[in-house]
Design an enzyme around this catalytic site. Structure first.
Site, PDB file in Angstrom:
ATOM      1  N   VAL A   1       7.490  -2.506   7.367  1.00  0.00           N
ATOM      2  CA  VAL A   1       7.502  -1.040   7.445  1.00  0.00           C
ATOM      3  C   VAL A   1       8.068  -0.482   6.133  1.00  0.00           C
ATOM      4  O   VAL A   1       9.214  -0.770   5.766  1.00  0.00           O
ATOM      5  CB  VAL A   1       8.339  -0.547   8.649  1.00  0.00           C
ATOM      6  CG1 VAL A   1       8.235   0.974   8.767  1.00  0.00           C
ATOM      7  CG2 VAL A   1       7.903  -1.223   9.939  1.00  0.00           C
ATOM      8  N   LYS A   2       7.238   0.292   5.457  1.00  0.00           N
ATOM      9  CA  LYS A   2       7.636   0.844   4.150  1.00  0.00           C
ATOM     10  C   LYS A   2       8.202   2.245   4.370  1.00  0.00           C
ATOM     11  O   LYS A   2       7.528   3.117   4.948  1.00  0.00           O
ATOM     12  CB  LYS A   2       6.419   0.867   3.227  1.00  0.00           C
ATOM     13  CG  LYS A   2       6.746   0.973   1.757  1.00  0.00           C
ATOM     14  CD  LYS A   2       5.483   0.780   0.934  1.00  0.00           C
ATOM     15  CE  LYS A   2       5.753   0.867  -0.549  1.00  0.00           C
ATOM     16  NZ  LYS A   2       4.505   0.930  -1.315  1.00  0.00           N
ATOM     17  N   ILE A   3       9.411   2.439   3.918  1.00  0.00           N
ATOM     18  CA  ILE A   3      10.171   3.645   4.246  1.00  0.00           C
ATOM     19  C   ILE A   3      10.741   4.264   2.976  1.00  0.00           C
ATOM     20  O   ILE A   3      11.329   3.553   2.147  1.00  0.00           O
ATOM     21  CB  ILE A   3      11.329   3.280   5.216  1.00  0.00           C
ATOM     22  CG1 ILE A   3      10.743   2.714   6.515  1.00  0.00           C
ATOM     23  CG2 ILE A   3      12.248   4.451   5.480  1.00  0.00           C
ATOM     24  CD1 ILE A   3      11.774   2.211   7.488  1.00  0.00           C
TER      25      ILE A   3
ATOM     26  N   THR B   1       0.871  -1.179   0.000  1.00  0.00           N
ATOM     27  CA  THR B   1       0.000   0.000   0.000  1.00  0.00           C
ATOM     28  C   THR B   1       0.907   1.228   0.000  1.00  0.00           C
ATOM     29  O   THR B   1       2.127   1.110   0.169  1.00  0.00           O
ATOM     30  CB  THR B   1      -0.885   0.050   1.270  1.00  0.00           C
ATOM     31  OG1 THR B   1      -0.017   0.149   2.412  1.00  0.00           O
ATOM     32  CG2 THR B   1      -1.751  -1.184   1.404  1.00  0.00           C
TER      33      THR B   1
END
Ligand code: G3P
Length: 218
Positions: free
Chosen positions: A86-88, A27
């Site tokens: 965790v998208k960073i 997402t």
């Protein structure tokens, strides 16, 4: 090759899951906004709902752009489910945050990657996934597939375990080309996944089988 679906739509995630080929979900803030999901608790509830539908990894993107903020948000997100990645974003503090999470065994997806140099940094920081955006490179007349090829070469040269997650995939040829180049994962819309089904000879052949069967089964 793993198939992730790139959407926050529960309906589309369920449809891909029902097809039996789904390995995870990605997402981003734009996709959450498209579904009208806003507010801290709503966002968290939505991630939990996604995790209930699929068995695999679910990338949830931080909004902060400073190191402390990314750590705070990421630590909150991983409390929701052990499926959360965790998208960073690929920015200076993002690289530091990826290192922080990787040292603690928390999965990360380094997003907004548009060059091999950025992908090298993400791998060195210990990212679980790196997300080169191939469609957006194509949009500016730069071949996104060359980036996938370059990252594959670099990672193989040094044995980096970071998985290449081809993102901003738009259609079936993107998926096939990424598979040929050795991307570990692709993420795209349901339409791109379903377009792999299409072949006119399949439709013609099936119509003939059914017609022949009907002739002797009146
Ligand atoms: O995974 C990245 C993706 O959401 C970007 O896709 O189609 O907006 O370039 P797109």
């Amino acid at each position: 090759m793993k198939f992730f679906i790139d959407t926050a739509s529960l309906k589309e995630i369920q449809e891909a899951q029902d097809l039996g080929v789904l390995d995870g979900v990605t997402t981003n803030p734009s996709l959450m906004a498209k579904e009208g999901i806003g507010g801290d608790q709503n966002v968290k509830d939505h991630y939990k709902a996604i995790c209930k539908i699929v068995d695999g990894d679910v990338s949830a993107e931080v909004i902060s752009t400073d190191y402390e903020g990314m750590i705070r948000e990421g630590e909150e997100l991983v409390k929701l489910s052990d499926q959360i990645v965790v998208k960073i974003p690929m920015i200076r503090d993002g690289v530091k945050a990826i290192r922080y999470f990787s040292e603690r065994g928390i999965k990360t997806n380094c997003t907004l990657v548009f060059s091999a140099g950025q992908a090298l940094l993400a791998a060195k920081a210990g990212a679980t996934y790196v997300s080169p955006f191939i469609g957006r490179l194509d949009d500016v007349s730069t071949d996104g597939l060359i980036l996938i090829e370059d990252i594959r070469t670099i990672y193989d040269n040094y044995g980096y375990e970071t998985q290449i997650l081809a993102a901003s995939v738009r259609h079936s040829m993107h998926i096939l080309s990424c598979a040929k180049l050795g991307a570990d994962v692709m993420t795209g819309p349901l339409s791109a996944i379903l377009s792999l089904l299409n072949h006119p000879l399949t439709d013609i052949g099936l119509a003939k089988f059914l017609a022949d069967h009907a002739k002797v089964n009146k």
